[in-house]
Design an enzyme around this catalytic site. Sequence first.
Site, short mmCIF file in Angstrom:
data_model
loop_
_atom_site.label_atom_id
_atom_site.label_comp_id
_atom_site.label_asym_id
_atom_site.label_seq_id
_atom_site.Cartn_x
_atom_site.Cartn_y
_atom_site.Cartn_z
N ASP A 110 0.72 -1.05 0.15
CA ASP A 110 -0.10 0.12 -0.04
C ASP A 110 0.85 1.32 0.02
OD1 ASP A 110 -1.74 2.08 0.66
OD2 ASP A 110 -3.01 0.50 1.85
N PHE A 124 -0.16 6.59 -10.54
CA PHE A 124 -1.64 6.22 -10.73
C PHE A 124 -2.44 5.78 -9.60
CE2 PHE A 124 0.87 4.80 -14.54
CZ PHE A 124 0.07 5.62 -15.62
N LYS A 164 -10.94 5.29 -7.84
CA LYS A 164 -11.60 6.15 -9.07
C LYS A 164 -12.88 6.03 -9.37
CE LYS A 164 -10.57 2.73 -12.46
NZ LYS A 164 -10.00 2.22 -13.77
N SER A 180 -7.40 14.01 -14.13
CA SER A 180 -8.76 13.66 -15.20
C SER A 180 -9.13 14.60 -15.47
CB SER A 180 -9.58 12.67 -14.27
OG SER A 180 -10.79 12.64 -14.83
N TYR A 208 -14.52 11.99 -5.73
CA TYR A 208 -13.55 11.36 -6.62
C TYR A 208 -12.69 12.45 -7.20
CZ TYR A 208 -11.53 10.02 -10.93
OH TYR A 208 -10.53 9.87 -12.16
N LYS A 246 -8.88 14.53 -7.25
CA LYS A 246 -7.83 14.97 -8.36
C LYS A 246 -7.50 16.51 -8.52
CE LYS A 246 -7.39 10.91 -10.17
NZ LYS A 246 -6.17 10.13 -10.04
N ASN A 300 -19.10 2.93 -15.88
CA ASN A 300 -18.70 3.50 -17.09
C ASN A 300 -19.23 2.86 -18.32
OD1 ASN A 300 -15.67 4.03 -15.58
ND2 ASN A 300 -16.92 5.91 -16.10
N ARG A 317 -28.39 10.55 -15.91
CA ARG A 317 -27.87 10.36 -14.84
C ARG A 317 -27.31 11.65 -13.91
NH1 ARG A 317 -22.21 6.86 -15.22
NH2 ARG A 317 -21.60 8.54 -16.49
N GLY A 341 -25.60 14.48 -12.53
CA GLY A 341 -24.19 14.97 -12.35
C GLY A 341 -23.74 14.96 -14.02
N ASP A 342 -24.37 14.42 -14.78
CA ASP A 342 -23.81 14.15 -16.17
C ASP A 342 -23.92 15.58 -17.16
OD1 ASP A 342 -22.99 11.70 -16.18
OD2 ASP A 342 -24.46 10.75 -17.49
C1 UD1 Z 1 -16.98 9.17 -15.72
C2 UD1 Z 1 -16.63 10.19 -14.73
C3 UD1 Z 1 -15.26 10.82 -14.58
C4 UD1 Z 1 -14.25 9.57 -14.80
C5 UD1 Z 1 -14.75 8.86 -16.20
C6 UD1 Z 1 -13.58 7.99 -16.41
C7 UD1 Z 1 -18.83 10.93 -13.79
C8 UD1 Z 1 -19.75 12.32 -13.14
N1 UD1 Z 1 -17.71 11.24 -14.58
O1 UD1 Z 1 -17.15 10.22 -16.92
O2 UD1 Z 1 -14.98 11.43 -13.33
O3 UD1 Z 1 -12.87 10.29 -14.97
O4 UD1 Z 1 -15.91 8.60 -16.04
O5 UD1 Z 1 -13.67 7.36 -17.85
O6 UD1 Z 1 -19.47 9.84 -13.71
N2 UD1 Z 1 -23.58 6.20 -20.17
C9 UD1 Z 1 -24.81 5.49 -20.30
N3 UD1 Z 1 -25.18 4.44 -19.60
C10 UD1 Z 1 -24.17 3.86 -18.64
C11 UD1 Z 1 -23.25 4.56 -18.41
C12 UD1 Z 1 -22.66 5.75 -19.17
O7 UD1 Z 1 -25.80 6.02 -20.96
O8 UD1 Z 1 -24.35 2.80 -18.10
C13 UD1 Z 1 -23.10 7.68 -20.85
C14 UD1 Z 1 -23.25 8.64 -19.81
O9 UD1 Z 1 -24.35 9.33 -19.41
C15 UD1 Z 1 -22.14 9.42 -20.63
C16 UD1 Z 1 -21.35 8.62 -21.08
O10 UD1 Z 1 -22.11 7.43 -21.38
O11 UD1 Z 1 -22.78 10.33 -21.45
C17 UD1 Z 1 -19.94 8.18 -20.69
O12 UD1 Z 1 -20.28 7.99 -19.32
P1 UD1 Z 1 -18.89 7.40 -18.36
O13 UD1 Z 1 -18.15 6.14 -19.23
O14 UD1 Z 1 -19.45 7.01 -17.27
O15 UD1 Z 1 -17.86 8.60 -18.35
P2 UD1 Z 1 -17.84 10.09 -17.90
O16 UD1 Z 1 -19.50 10.36 -17.30
O17 UD1 Z 1 -17.73 10.77 -19.16
#
Ligand code: UD1
Length: 346
Positions: free
Chosen positions: A69, A91, A95, A135, A160, A164, A210, A304, A306-307
Site C-alpha cells: 500500500d 496512478f 476512482k 482527469s 473522486y 484529483k 462507465n 444520470r 451530474g452528467d
Molecule cells: C466518468 C466520471 C469521470 C471519470 C470518467 C472515467 C462521472 C460524473 N464522471 O465520466 O469522473 O474520470 O468516467 O472515464 O461519472 N452512459 C450511459 N449508460 C451507462 C454508462 C454511461 O448512457 O451505463 C453514458 C453517460 O451518460 C455519458 C457517457 O455514457 O454520456 C460516458 O459515461 P462514463 O463512461 O460514465 O464517463 P463520464 O461520465 O464521461
Amino acid sequence: MVYLHSKDDDCMKILVTGGAGYIGSHTCVELLNAGFDLVIIDNFSNSKPEAVEAIKKITGKDFKFYEMDYLNRELLEKVFEENEISAVIHFAGYKAVGESVEKPMDYYINNVSGSLTLLNTMKKYGVKKLVFSSSATVYGWPEKIPLTEDCHVGGTTNPYGTTKFFIERILEDIYHSDSTWGIAILRYFNPIGAHESGLIGEDPQGIPNNLMPYITKVASNELEKLSIFGDDYDTKDGTGVRDYIHVVDLAKGHVLALNKLEKEKSGLFIYNLGTGNGYSVLDMVKTYERVNQVEVPYEIVGRRKGDIAICYADPTKAKEELGFIASKTLEDMCRDSYHFARKKNR
Ligand code: UD1
C-alpha cells in the site's frame, strides 16, 4: 509518435504506483518498450496479479514488483532505499465516482493522503520528477468546449473528482515552493479499449459505472441490456457526447511526458490527453455492434445525476509540446475492448 530520449536515459528507473491497474499496466508496457527500467508497486485493491505477469509476457522484460500500500511510509521508503529511482508515475488511487460519494473519507485518505506520503518520500530521497494521473473531471462543469488546459478547474461534482483537483493544487504549491521539481499533470478524457494482445484491459469488479465496460458486459451476455442515460441532450442524437481515447494512445502519452520532464529538467506542465473528437452514446453502441458483429440491446432511461451533455478535449497543447497524437480509431477501441473480454472469459 516518436520517443526521444538520450543515451544516458536508457537505464532510467521509473517507479510506477498502481502499475497493475488499467491505465498503469498499459503504461508499464509502453515504458518497458521504450527502454525504461521499472519498479512497480500495487496493493491489488482494484487489480490482479495476472496483470503483472501479462506485462512481462507482452514485453518479454522483467522488473521489480512490490505488493504494498503506498500509504505505508515505511515500505515506501524501503522501495526508495532499494532502488535508485529517477522519476515517479503516480496512478494509485480510488476512482469510482459513485463510491466516492458514499465513502468520501476513504477517497480523501487514499488519494490525497497517499499522494502526500508519496511526495514527501520523493522529497526525502531527492526524487523530484513526477507524472501525475489526473482527469478531465477537474474541469467540473466545462467552461467551454473543447476544453483547453487553461479552462477553469474546480467545482468538481463528486469527491473522486475533488481528490484529483486537490492533488493538482498540492502539486502546484510544491512546484511554486521549489522550482527544481519537474511535474507533468495529465488530464485524461475517457480512456477505453485494451492492449491488442488481449492480455491486459479494463476489468471492473461488479456492475460497471462507465459506458464501455457496461457495453462489453452486455455484448458478452453478462448483463441483459444497456441503460442509456438520457436522449434529450442538445447533441446530434440526444445522447451524451464524450472524448473516448484508446488506452494504448494514452499510455504512450505518459512516455512522452516523461521525456518532456527529462528534456526540460524542471517545470510544471499540464496536458489534456484526449483525441479532440466527440462521440455520442449511440455512436458507441452502433460502432461496437458493427465492429464486433454483436448485439447490444439498450433502453433509454432518465439522465444520470451530474452528467454533462458534451465533453471533449482540445488536444493541441499535448500535440505541440509533447508530439502526442492519438492514432487509434473508435473501431480499434471497440474491437480491442471486446477482444480482451472474450479472451478473459475463455
Ligand atoms: C466518468 C466520471 C469521470 C471519470 C470518467 C472515467 C462521472 C460524473 N464522471 O465520466 O469522473 O474520470 O468516467 O472515464 O461519472 N452512459 C450511459 N449508460 C451507462 C454508462 C454511461 O448512457 O451505463 C453514458 C453517460 O451518460 C455519458 C457517457 O455514457 O454520456 C460516458 O459515461 P462514463 O463512461 O460514465 O464517463 P463520464 O461520465 O464521461
